[in-house]
Design an enzyme around this catalytic site. Structure first.
Site, PDB file in Angstrom:
ATOM      1  N   ARG A   1       0.849  -1.200   0.000  1.00 18.79           N
ATOM      2  CA  ARG A   1       0.000   0.000   0.000  1.00 18.79           C
ATOM      3  C   ARG A   1       0.879   1.242   0.000  1.00 18.79           C
ATOM      4  O   ARG A   1       0.603   2.218  -0.691  1.00 18.79           O
ATOM      5  CB  ARG A   1      -0.953   0.023   1.213  1.00 18.79           C
TER       6      ARG A   1
ATOM      7  N   ASP B   1      -8.578  17.684 -14.637  1.00 16.96           N
ATOM      8  CA  ASP B   1      -8.820  16.284 -15.012  1.00 16.96           C
ATOM      9  C   ASP B   1      -8.494  16.195 -16.506  1.00 16.96           C
ATOM     10  O   ASP B   1      -9.243  16.679 -17.348  1.00 16.96           O
ATOM     11  CB  ASP B   1     -10.282  15.933 -14.714  1.00 16.96           C
TER      12      ASP B   1
ATOM     13  N   LYS C   1      -9.333   5.105 -19.241  1.00 19.64           N
ATOM     14  CA  LYS C   1      -9.709   5.562 -20.576  1.00 19.64           C
ATOM     15  C   LYS C   1      -8.515   5.478 -21.525  1.00 19.64           C
ATOM     16  O   LYS C   1      -8.031   4.401 -21.778  1.00 19.64           O
ATOM     17  CB  LYS C   1     -10.303   6.976 -20.470  1.00 19.64           C
TER      18      LYS C   1
ATOM     19  N   TYR D   1     -17.286  15.505 -15.082  1.00 23.28           N
ATOM     20  CA  TYR D   1     -17.651  14.088 -15.064  1.00 23.28           C
ATOM     21  C   TYR D   1     -18.707  13.829 -13.984  1.00 23.28           C
ATOM     22  O   TYR D   1     -18.592  14.343 -12.867  1.00 23.28           O
ATOM     23  CB  TYR D   1     -16.382  13.269 -14.803  1.00 23.28           C
TER      24      TYR D   1
HETATM   25  C1  PLP Z   1     -14.150   8.005 -16.252  1.00 22.02           C
HETATM   26  C2  PLP Z   1     -13.796   9.334 -15.767  1.00 22.02           C
HETATM   27  C3  PLP Z   1     -13.515   9.558 -14.417  1.00 22.02           C
HETATM   28  C4  PLP Z   1     -13.632   8.473 -13.377  1.00 22.02           C
HETATM   29  O1  PLP Z   1     -12.678   7.478 -13.564  1.00 22.02           O
HETATM   30  P1  PLP Z   1     -12.875   5.939 -13.128  1.00 22.02           P
HETATM   31  O2  PLP Z   1     -11.608   5.321 -13.576  1.00 22.02           O
HETATM   32  O3  PLP Z   1     -14.088   5.442 -13.853  1.00 22.02           O
HETATM   33  O4  PLP Z   1     -13.071   5.932 -11.658  1.00 22.02           O
HETATM   34  C5  PLP Z   1     -13.131  10.820 -14.037  1.00 22.02           C
HETATM   35  N1  PLP Z   1     -13.041  11.823 -14.919  1.00 22.02           N
HETATM   36  C6  PLP Z   1     -13.321  11.649 -16.226  1.00 22.02           C
HETATM   37  C7  PLP Z   1     -13.198  12.803 -17.156  1.00 22.02           C
HETATM   38  C8  PLP Z   1     -13.702  10.404 -16.700  1.00 22.02           C
HETATM   39  O5  PLP Z   1     -13.995  10.246 -17.989  1.00 22.02           O
END
Ligand code: PLP
Length: 382
Positions: free
Chosen positions: A46, A170, A195, A98
């Site tokens: 961890r 983000d 993604k 998001y």
């Molecule tokens: C999918 C997504 C998230 C969340 O990510 P996870 O891996 O699904 O927890 C946050 N921000 C954006 C822009 C996303 O597309």
């Protein structure tokens, strides 16, 4: 080193002990210590794991940051970053963040006294007016989906710096291959590596990157204290994905550009949102801060077409949540990705019921356009 080379060689990508050209998967929870009070750099996974550390170094190098941190999901990364703040603090968020980000602020952090305000970050004067003494950070996405709103990252960072608040970006949609927010003045970059960074729809992962030692130490503390870390095997998968990020993003972008141009000329389409189109309100700012329009777009069909039928009629393009994988996906934001946002806020933000979002994959673009054409034909209303 240029970005394409950095993707493959820009971090400790090899195993010095054996010469293996990939970082081994250190599938271990603990590490033997040679004597009391002395360890070989790792004590417990961890707190630190060599495979995860390789990924953390990779994302730090790619974002031009100094420290990276890997988490079990994008939401775990965001939750850890938001844990920097305390009761009484307020976070400004851009429109169209998001759905999960909105949800964790609205349903979790609010209970701990950390509040949020949705702000139009494309209006710099309005944004600056929102910064009262309780505001500690602004969280933006550019593009913010599904309407692909573009925020000027450099200008927002400049104003935030002036007021002593953090700029959190983000960067999931653009990735460091197309856009590097830390270079533009941001303090913290967050990713859903699920993604484009992973890129193959086979792993859920999150990342955070900073360029400031104090902030890094606070985040490392929170990562270890709250424990939402990424496992060794998943770290390996994201590392593997990163090696081909450049070639994938080039193809995602060129395919998306062609599809957006095709849709923008199609009479079946009443609105299109893609920052790579000159007609898009975010085009100029996006061009200034990112190398392409990316691989994501949204559009509305005219009432002559049934959007429900359309999203169920494509054959190559799969109806599914998520984005950023090699395969093209279509989604219905109002009932899928953005369903956690209350309907009144959703409609106010322009996320109408007939809005369709496309994550353009790396297939042959002619096949994708044919698939869209056939689905349009199948969804014509009488
Ligand atoms: C999918 C997504 C998230 C969340 O990510 P996870 O891996 O699904 O927890 C946050 N921000 C954006 C822009 C996303 O597309």
């Amino acid at each position: 080193m240029k970005q394409d080379t950095k993707l493959i060689h820009g971090y400790n990508s090899e195993d010095p002990r054996t010469g293996a050209v990939n970082v081994p998967i250190y599938q271990t929870s603990t590490f033997r210590q040679p004597e009391l009070g002395h360890h070989l750099g790792y004590e417990y996974s961890r707190t630190g794991n060599p495979t995860r550390e390789a990924l953390e170094n990779a994302i730090a190098a790619l974002e031009n940051g100094t420290h990276g941190l890997a988490f079990g999901s994008g939401m775990a990364a965001l939750t850890t970053v938001l844990s920097l703040y305390s009761s009484g603090d307020r976070i400004l968020i851009s429109k169209n963040v998001y759905g999960g980000t909105f949800r964790v602020l609205d349903k979790v952090f609010k209970n701990f006294g950390i509040t949020y305000t949705i702000t139009d970050t494309s209006d710099l004067i309005a944004f600056e007016k929102e910064i009262t003494p309780d505001v500690k950070a602004v969280l933006i996405e550019s593009p913010a989906n599904p309407l692909m709103y573009i925020t000027d990252i450099a200008e927002i960072s400049k104003i935030s710096k002036k007021h002593g608040i953090h700029t959190i970006v983000d960067n999931t949609f653009m990735t460091p291959y197309l856009q590097r927010p830390l270079d533009l003045g941001a303090d913290i970059v967050v990713h859903s590596a699920t993604k484009y960074l992973g890129g193959h729809s086979d792993v859920v992962a999150g990342l955070a990157v900073v360029k400031d030692e104090e902030l890094a130490q606070r985040l490392y503390f929170l990562q270890n204290a709250t424990g939402g870390v990424l496992g060794p095997f998943d770290s390996f998968l994201v590392l593997r994905g990163i090696k081909t990020l450049g070639v994938r993003m080039d193809r995602h972008s060129s395919n998306a550009q062609k599809i957006a141009e095709y849709l923008s000329k199609n009479p079946a389409v009443s609105k299109i949102y893609y920052p790579g189109l000159e007609s898009d309100p975010g085009y100029e700012i996006n061009r200034k801060q990112a190398s392409t329009g990316g691989g994501m777009m949204s559009f509305e069909l005219t009432p002559d077409y049934d959007y429900r039928k359309f999203v169920s009629s494509t054959k190559i393009i799969a109806l599914a949540e998520s984005l950023g994988g090699v395969e093209s996906l279509v989604c219905h934001p109002a009932s899928m990705t953005h369903a956690s946002i209350p309907k009144d806020i959703r409609e106010r933000e322009g996320i109408t019921d007939n809005l369709i979002r496309l994550s353009v994959g790396i297939e042959d673009v002619e096949d994708l356009i044919e698939d869209i054409e056939n689905a349009l034909e199948a969804s014509k209303v009488a």
